[in-house]
Design a protein around this motif. Structure first.
Motif, PDB file in Angstrom:
ATOM      1  N   ASP A  22       0.837  -1.202   0.000  1.00  0.00           N
ATOM      2  CA  ASP A  22       0.000   0.000   0.000  1.00  0.00           C
ATOM      3  C   ASP A  22       0.868   1.246   0.000  1.00  0.00           C
ATOM      4  O   ASP A  22       1.446   1.625   1.004  1.00  0.00           O
ATOM      5  N   ASP A  23       0.982   1.906  -1.173  1.00  0.00           N
ATOM      6  CA  ASP A  23       1.790   3.121  -1.268  1.00  0.00           C
ATOM      7  C   ASP A  23       1.245   4.233  -0.382  1.00  0.00           C
ATOM      8  O   ASP A  23       1.994   5.064   0.121  1.00  0.00           O
ATOM      9  N   VAL A  24      -0.074   4.293  -0.202  1.00  0.00           N
ATOM     10  CA  VAL A  24      -0.669   5.327   0.635  1.00  0.00           C
ATOM     11  C   VAL A  24      -0.208   5.159   2.074  1.00  0.00           C
ATOM     12  O   VAL A  24       0.192   6.117   2.740  1.00  0.00           O
ATOM     13  N   ALA A  25      -0.230   3.917   2.568  1.00  0.00           N
ATOM     14  CA  ALA A  25       0.179   3.673   3.949  1.00  0.00           C
ATOM     15  C   ALA A  25       1.637   4.038   4.161  1.00  0.00           C
ATOM     16  O   ALA A  25       2.007   4.570   5.201  1.00  0.00           O
ATOM     17  N   ALA A  26       2.487   3.761   3.175  1.00  0.00           N
ATOM     18  CA  ALA A  26       3.900   4.110   3.308  1.00  0.00           C
ATOM     19  C   ALA A  26       4.075   5.617   3.457  1.00  0.00           C
ATOM     20  O   ALA A  26       4.887   6.089   4.246  1.00  0.00           O
ATOM     21  N   GLY A  27       3.301   6.378   2.688  1.00  0.00           N
ATOM     22  CA  GLY A  27       3.376   7.829   2.793  1.00  0.00           C
ATOM     23  C   GLY A  27       2.894   8.333   4.136  1.00  0.00           C
ATOM     24  O   GLY A  27       3.483   9.252   4.720  1.00  0.00           O
ATOM     25  N   ILE A  28       1.823   7.731   4.636  1.00  0.00           N
ATOM     26  CA  ILE A  28       1.303   8.126   5.944  1.00  0.00           C
ATOM     27  C   ILE A  28       2.325   7.798   7.029  1.00  0.00           C
ATOM     28  O   ILE A  28       2.554   8.587   7.946  1.00  0.00           O
ATOM     29  N   ARG A  29       2.981   6.640   6.920  1.00  0.00           N
ATOM     30  CA  ARG A  29       3.992   6.260   7.905  1.00  0.00           C
ATOM     31  C   ARG A  29       5.105   7.304   7.954  1.00  0.00           C
ATOM     32  O   ARG A  29       5.552   7.724   9.017  1.00  0.00           O
ATOM     33  N   ALA A  97      11.504   6.041 -10.276  1.00  0.00           N
ATOM     34  CA  ALA A  97      10.503   5.023 -10.600  1.00  0.00           C
ATOM     35  C   ALA A  97       9.570   5.502 -11.706  1.00  0.00           C
ATOM     36  O   ALA A  97       9.222   4.737 -12.615  1.00  0.00           O
ATOM     37  N   HIS A  98       9.170   6.765 -11.656  1.00  0.00           N
ATOM     38  CA  HIS A  98       8.319   7.308 -12.721  1.00  0.00           C
ATOM     39  C   HIS A  98       9.040   7.229 -14.067  1.00  0.00           C
ATOM     40  O   HIS A  98       8.440   6.890 -15.088  1.00  0.00           O
ATOM     41  N   TYR A  99      10.311   7.541 -14.067  1.00  0.00           N
ATOM     42  CA  TYR A  99      11.107   7.509 -15.293  1.00  0.00           C
ATOM     43  C   TYR A  99      11.293   6.068 -15.776  1.00  0.00           C
ATOM     44  O   TYR A  99      11.122   5.761 -16.955  1.00  0.00           O
ATOM     45  N   GLN A 100      11.620   5.183 -14.843  1.00  0.00           N
ATOM     46  CA  GLN A 100      11.853   3.785 -15.196  1.00  0.00           C
ATOM     47  C   GLN A 100      10.588   3.120 -15.713  1.00  0.00           C
ATOM     48  O   GLN A 100      10.657   2.199 -16.546  1.00  0.00           O
ATOM     49  N   ALA A 101       9.430   3.567 -15.234  1.00  0.00           N
ATOM     50  CA  ALA A 101       8.164   2.973 -15.668  1.00  0.00           C
ATOM     51  C   ALA A 101       7.910   3.187 -17.161  1.00  0.00           C
ATOM     52  O   ALA A 101       7.092   2.480 -17.763  1.00  0.00           O
ATOM     53  N   LEU A 102       8.593   4.145 -17.777  1.00  0.00           N
ATOM     54  CA  LEU A 102       8.430   4.392 -19.211  1.00  0.00           C
ATOM     55  C   LEU A 102       9.209   3.391 -20.065  1.00  0.00           C
ATOM     56  O   LEU A 102       8.971   3.279 -21.264  1.00  0.00           O
ATOM     57  N   VAL A 188      14.094  -3.683   0.511  1.00  0.00           N
ATOM     58  CA  VAL A 188      13.367  -4.061  -0.703  1.00  0.00           C
ATOM     59  C   VAL A 188      11.962  -3.478  -0.644  1.00  0.00           C
ATOM     60  O   VAL A 188      11.311  -3.488   0.400  1.00  0.00           O
ATOM     61  N   SER A 189      11.502  -2.957  -1.770  1.00  0.00           N
ATOM     62  CA  SER A 189      10.167  -2.351  -1.807  1.00  0.00           C
ATOM     63  C   SER A 189       9.589  -2.500  -3.208  1.00  0.00           C
ATOM     64  O   SER A 189      10.202  -3.099  -4.106  1.00  0.00           O
ATOM     65  N   ASP A 190       8.403  -1.970  -3.378  1.00  0.00           N
ATOM     66  CA  ASP A 190       7.731  -1.957  -4.671  1.00  0.00           C
ATOM     67  C   ASP A 190       7.476  -0.507  -5.049  1.00  0.00           C
ATOM     68  O   ASP A 190       6.840   0.233  -4.304  1.00  0.00           O
ATOM     69  N   LEU A 191       8.003  -0.070  -6.187  1.00  0.00           N
ATOM     70  CA  LEU A 191       7.814   1.295  -6.651  1.00  0.00           C
ATOM     71  C   LEU A 191       7.189   1.277  -8.035  1.00  0.00           C
ATOM     72  O   LEU A 191       7.762   0.720  -8.969  1.00  0.00           O
ATOM     73  N   ARG A 192       6.008   1.847  -8.138  1.00  0.00           N
ATOM     74  CA  ARG A 192       5.289   1.890  -9.414  1.00  0.00           C
ATOM     75  C   ARG A 192       5.148   0.504 -10.032  1.00  0.00           C
ATOM     76  O   ARG A 192       5.240   0.317 -11.243  1.00  0.00           O
ATOM     77  N   GLY A 210      13.600  -2.445 -11.331  1.00  0.00           N
ATOM     78  CA  GLY A 210      13.197  -3.007 -12.607  1.00  0.00           C
ATOM     79  C   GLY A 210      12.606  -4.390 -12.452  1.00  0.00           C
ATOM     80  O   GLY A 210      12.938  -5.132 -11.522  1.00  0.00           O
ATOM     81  N   GLY A 211      11.721  -4.753 -13.354  1.00  0.00           N
ATOM     82  CA  GLY A 211      11.081  -6.055 -13.296  1.00  0.00           C
ATOM     83  C   GLY A 211      10.128  -6.163 -12.126  1.00  0.00           C
ATOM     84  O   GLY A 211       9.770  -5.173 -11.484  1.00  0.00           O
ATOM     85  N   SER A 212       9.725  -7.392 -11.831  1.00  0.00           N
ATOM     86  CA  SER A 212       8.751  -7.607 -10.759  1.00  0.00           C
ATOM     87  C   SER A 212       9.216  -8.627  -9.723  1.00  0.00           C
ATOM     88  O   SER A 212       8.504  -8.881  -8.754  1.00  0.00           O
ATOM     89  N   ASP A 213      10.393  -9.201  -9.928  1.00  0.00           N
ATOM     90  CA  ASP A 213      10.886 -10.239  -9.024  1.00  0.00           C
ATOM     91  C   ASP A 213      11.725  -9.598  -7.919  1.00  0.00           C
ATOM     92  O   ASP A 213      12.898  -9.274  -8.111  1.00  0.00           O
ATOM     93  N   GLN A 214      11.125  -9.433  -6.742  1.00  0.00           N
ATOM     94  CA  GLN A 214      11.823  -8.762  -5.652  1.00  0.00           C
ATOM     95  C   GLN A 214      12.999  -9.583  -5.123  1.00  0.00           C
ATOM     96  O   GLN A 214      14.023  -9.021  -4.722  1.00  0.00           O
ATOM     97  N   THR A 215      12.874 -10.908  -5.148  1.00  0.00           N
ATOM     98  CA  THR A 215      13.979 -11.749  -4.695  1.00  0.00           C
ATOM     99  C   THR A 215      15.183 -11.587  -5.609  1.00  0.00           C
ATOM    100  O   THR A 215      16.331 -11.473  -5.157  1.00  0.00           O
ATOM    101  N   TRP A 216      14.929 -11.551  -6.901  1.00  0.00           N
ATOM    102  CA  TRP A 216      16.009 -11.384  -7.888  1.00  0.00           C
ATOM    103  C   TRP A 216      16.687 -10.027  -7.705  1.00  0.00           C
ATOM    104  O   TRP A 216      17.916  -9.934  -7.701  1.00  0.00           O
ATOM    105  N   ILE A 217      15.884  -8.986  -7.544  1.00  0.00           N
ATOM    106  CA  ILE A 217      16.438  -7.643  -7.358  1.00  0.00           C
ATOM    107  C   ILE A 217      17.252  -7.568  -6.065  1.00  0.00           C
ATOM    108  O   ILE A 217      18.348  -6.983  -6.032  1.00  0.00           O
TER     109      ILE A 217
END
Length: 232
Positions: A22-29, A97-102, A188-192, A210-217
């Motif tokens: 939850d990105d919203v919760a992270a911001g609130i934290r 993350a915004h840039y990488q998402a492109l 480790v986190s999830d960005l965009r 990059g990618g979606s595999d958090q273990t690999w990253i």
């Protein structure tokens, strides 16, 4: 929701897993962590000649975070901008993350530089950020083909971006920004929607994304951090 709240109060691991989704919760934290304590408020009031009554104790645990995040999501109708609204304005990782998402798997197809060109790009990035970026280290990573290195910028500070092709051609970026931040281990986190790992070392902040595999990253982040530290 009530069962989740109750479970989180007794299970810190579950809380972290839910908050990571939850990105919203992270911001609130982050915002709650920045709130001044009562003692500081009282000192400020005394300095200004004011009498400041102690604030009512505020619960800052998972129940409050979960409730606030859920309420905000419902109030906004799950609409645009929840992440942007609560992410600190100076968080360079979200800008990356915004840039990488492109980037897509096709962005780097056909892109390549010869060894002298890559060495020159890394040398320039190294000089701008002020940290060693050994070509033999950064070009010898497992399942990561070095494509290019360039210097971007964030708030008038040089930001180095080292671009790789990962497994299946997935674009991966290693970014560095000198901020003087204290040393911190890999997080480790999830960005965009992308897997990301960040850490601080010798005044430089690092982000691998990059990618979606958090273990690999995370595994690659451990490899990069160890290799760079051994050469510095």
């Amino acid at each position: 929701a009530r069962r989740l709240e109750t479970a989180m109060l007794g299970d810190a691991s579950l809380e972290r897993r839910l908050m990571a989704l939850d990105d919203v919760a992270a911001g609130i934290r982050s915002g709650m962590a920045a709130l001044p304590e009562d003692a500081r408020i009282a000192r400020i009031g005394e300095g200004a000649g004011l009498s400041v009554a102690p604030a009512r104790p505020v619960e800052r645990g998972p129940r409050l975070l979960f409730g606030l995040a859920a309420s905000l999501l419902l109030g906004l109708g799950l609409g645009w901008g929840t992440t942007q609204m609560f992410m600190p304005a100076d968080d360079w990782r979200m800008e990356v993350a915004h840039y990488q998402a492109l980037y897509t798997d096709h962005t780097l197809s056909g892109a390549s530089f010869d060894t002298p060109a890559l060495q020159a790009q890394l040398a320039r990035a190294s000089g701008m950020v002020g940290t060693a970026l050994p070509p033999e280290v950064l070009s010898g990573l497992v399942d990561m083909d070095l494509v290019r290195a360039q210097v971007l910028g964030f708030e008038d500070q040089p930001l180095a971006q080292i671009v790789y092709r990962g497994v299946g051609g997935a674009p991966i970026a290693l970014c560095l920004l000198r901020t003087g931040a204290a040393e911190a281990g890999i997080e480790v986190s999830d960005l965009r929607g992308m897997a990301a790992a960040s850490w601080n070392d010798r005044g430089v902040e690092y982000l691998l994304i990059g990618g979606s595999d958090q273990t690999w990253i995370e595994d690659r982040a451990v490899q990069i951090r160890s290799a760079l530290r051994s050469r510095s």
